[in-house]
Design an enzyme around this catalytic site. Structure first.
Site, mmCIF file in Angstrom:
data_model
loop_
_atom_site.group_PDB
_atom_site.id
_atom_site.type_symbol
_atom_site.label_atom_id
_atom_site.label_comp_id
_atom_site.label_asym_id
_atom_site.label_seq_id
_atom_site.Cartn_x
_atom_site.Cartn_y
_atom_site.Cartn_z
ATOM 1 N N ASN A 19 0.839 -1.203 0.000
ATOM 2 C CA ASN A 19 0.000 0.000 0.000
ATOM 3 C C ASN A 19 0.873 1.251 0.000
ATOM 4 O OD1 ASN A 19 -2.654 -1.025 -0.035
ATOM 5 N ND2 ASN A 19 -2.519 -1.557 2.137
ATOM 6 N N CYS A 79 -5.148 -7.464 -3.179
ATOM 7 C CA CYS A 79 -5.684 -7.130 -1.868
ATOM 8 C C CYS A 79 -6.636 -8.258 -1.487
ATOM 9 C CB CYS A 79 -6.416 -5.791 -1.960
ATOM 10 S SG CYS A 79 -7.056 -5.130 -0.408
ATOM 11 N N HIS A 80 -7.027 -8.322 -0.220
ATOM 12 C CA HIS A 80 -7.995 -9.365 0.166
ATOM 13 C C HIS A 80 -9.341 -8.771 0.582
ATOM 14 C CE1 HIS A 80 -5.397 -8.699 3.893
ATOM 15 N NE2 HIS A 80 -6.560 -8.126 4.173
ATOM 16 N N HIS A 82 -9.880 -0.501 -2.138
ATOM 17 C CA HIS A 82 -10.431 -0.056 -0.858
ATOM 18 C C HIS A 82 -11.689 0.786 -1.029
ATOM 19 C CE1 HIS A 82 -6.606 -0.705 1.833
ATOM 20 N NE2 HIS A 82 -6.959 -1.782 1.126
ATOM 21 N N ARG A 141 -20.695 6.888 17.877
ATOM 22 C CA ARG A 141 -21.870 6.315 17.212
ATOM 23 C C ARG A 141 -21.471 5.292 16.154
ATOM 24 N NH1 ARG A 141 -25.614 9.967 13.218
ATOM 25 N NH2 ARG A 141 -26.777 8.262 12.213
#
Length: 446
Positions: free
Chosen positions: A151, A173-174, A203, A273
């Site tokens: 990355n 990527c996974h 991503h 939250r």
């Protein structure tokens, strides 16, 4: 009989990740005699990985040849595949710098390795190293397939496409397959029965289709989101599902810093939250570093059972498909307008950007799938991230330091928290703190 592949592991001191990939690769009978080259700049970590390699081989009944070297050229010479997993600058000093300097300005991050001011800095110090390595590949193994796990993925693949286009690179990527498994768990379904299509940027790819035996599963996922039953650690992504109508691949801790909506210094209620884990990556690093000696001892102890089980990584599947011709579909990060191709893979994203799409793999290598248009709201959100990637890559290509500041001012999270003077001052401070990790010409002005 399939010829034994020559596989270079670059950054092989990442012992646990290397162990998982080695277990996957050596478990294939056709790859059990692979020529494994382990390269790292840390001899001590490299020695541990070599010992683990032999233990993995014994566990799966493989008989590879193994070279342990701190000479990168020796590892790359004639390699059929180069698996890259380096981290330029390491946790200390680089990652610590990426987190601690922005904190002085009130800018908090979660992972900081893909986008944001931390992702920009990681790209600046990583792409030149990858490009130098790729030039070695052009000389020593020009026909290799470069499997990049490093990355910031999109920036790295994009930068290599511009700086070293002759080397075939795919970013892995996974998040696609990993998130599919998470959603299947939330729905109480076996992941192997899920049929999905995903596309976007690394991503920030979205499931355009998510089905079980022909049934669209999005109504059930939306019910989870609307009813407040989303897992505490995944509230960000379920909230974005409510707003966009599609589920994103990367984790909530990552996604919360790719947008301006969830991390605000004057809104601690939002952090609570949505369960946003600030400083998550440093926590993970500290935990891993603290437990390394105990883990190392277990990995090296011949009396300690070594578990070798399949991982979710695509690397071994690609190697096996290229070597044997067995066709498979994986998700890869490639340029939106492939060399020699006609038209874009995702038509409503820029020509020159890195996209994550399904790819056919066989003896012909990586063959990306043309997706066409994606929903406009998804393309628009991706554009906010692509802008930052583009300017960071442009700074490296042109040597124009101003583009680093432009990347920072257009970053969604940074610009939501800081004014322009603060963004310029923060960028100066980070460039100064990273020193020689930043290429000459882009380093902080005196």
């Amino acid at each position: 009989m399939t010829q034994a592949p020559k596989i270079a592991f670059v950054g092989a001191g990442s012992t646990v990740f290397a162990k998982n990939l080695l277990g996957d690769i050596l478990s294939f009978p056709e790859l059990a005699g692979a020529d494994i080259r382990l390269f790292d700049i840390n001899q001590q970590r490299l020695d541990v990985t070599e010992q683990v390699t032999w233990r993995v081989a014994q566990a799966v009944g493989a008989k590879p040849t193994v070279v342990n070297t701190t000479d990168r050229a020796r590892a790359l010479d004639g390699a059929d595949f180069v698996i890259n997993m380096i981290q330029v600058g390491g946790y200390e000093p680089a990652t610590v710098t990426d987190f601690e300097v922005p904190k002085k300005y009130g800018l908090r991050q979660t992972i900081a390795d893909t986008l944001g001011i931390g992702g920009i800095m990681r790209g600046l110090r990583t792409i030149p190293v990858l490009a130098e390595m790729s030039r070695d590949m052009e000389r020593l193994c020009p026909g290799t397939l470069h499997l990049n796990y490093v990355n910031p993925m999109a920036m790295n693949v994009w930068g290599l496409a511009r700086l070293s286009p002759r080397i075939a690179t795919v970013g892995l990527c996974h998040s696609v397959q990993g998130t599919a498994a998470e959603l299947a768990h939330d729905l109480g379904l076996p992941v192997e029965e899920i049929d999905y299509l995903c596309a976007g940027i690394n991503h920030m790819a979205f499931y355009l289709k998510f089905e079980h035996r022909g049934e669209d599963l999005y109504p059930r996922l939306l019910e989870i989101a609307e009813s407040g039953r989303a897992p505490e650690w995944n509230r960000v992504r379920y909230e974005m599902l409510r707003r966009l109508g599609y589920f994103v691949t990367e984790s909530s801790e990552h996604f919360s810093e790719y947008t301006p909506y969830f991390i605000k210094r004057d809104r601690p209620d939002l952090i609570e939250r949505f369960g946003v884990p600030l400083d998550e990556y440093p926590r993970r690093c500290v935990s891993q570093i603290g437990g390394w000696e105990e883990l190392r001892a277990r990995l090296q102890d011949p009396n300690e059972p070594l578990e070798v089980k399949p991982s979710v990584e695509y690397g071994s599947l690609i190697v096996h498909s290229v070597m044997t011709g067995q066709p498979r579909v994986v998700y890869g990060n490639v340029m939106n307008s492939p060399q020699g191709g006609s038209g874009k893979l995702i038509s409503n994203l820029p020509d020159e950007c890195c996209v994550e799409v399904p790819c056919l793999v066989d003896r012909q290598g990586i063959q990306p799938t043309r997706i066409g248009r994606i929903p406009p709201q998804l393309a628009a959100l991706m554009a906010t991230n692509i802008n930052v990637q583009a300017l960071t890559v442009e700074a490296l290509l042109t040597g124009n330091r101003e583009h680093i500041y432009h990347a920072a001012m257009l970053d969604p999270h940074t610009s939501a928290e800081l004014d322009l003077d603060q963004i310029w001052a923060l960028t100066d401070d980070l460039l100064r703190a990273h020193g020689d990790f930043i290429p000459q010409g882009l380093q902080a002005a005196d």
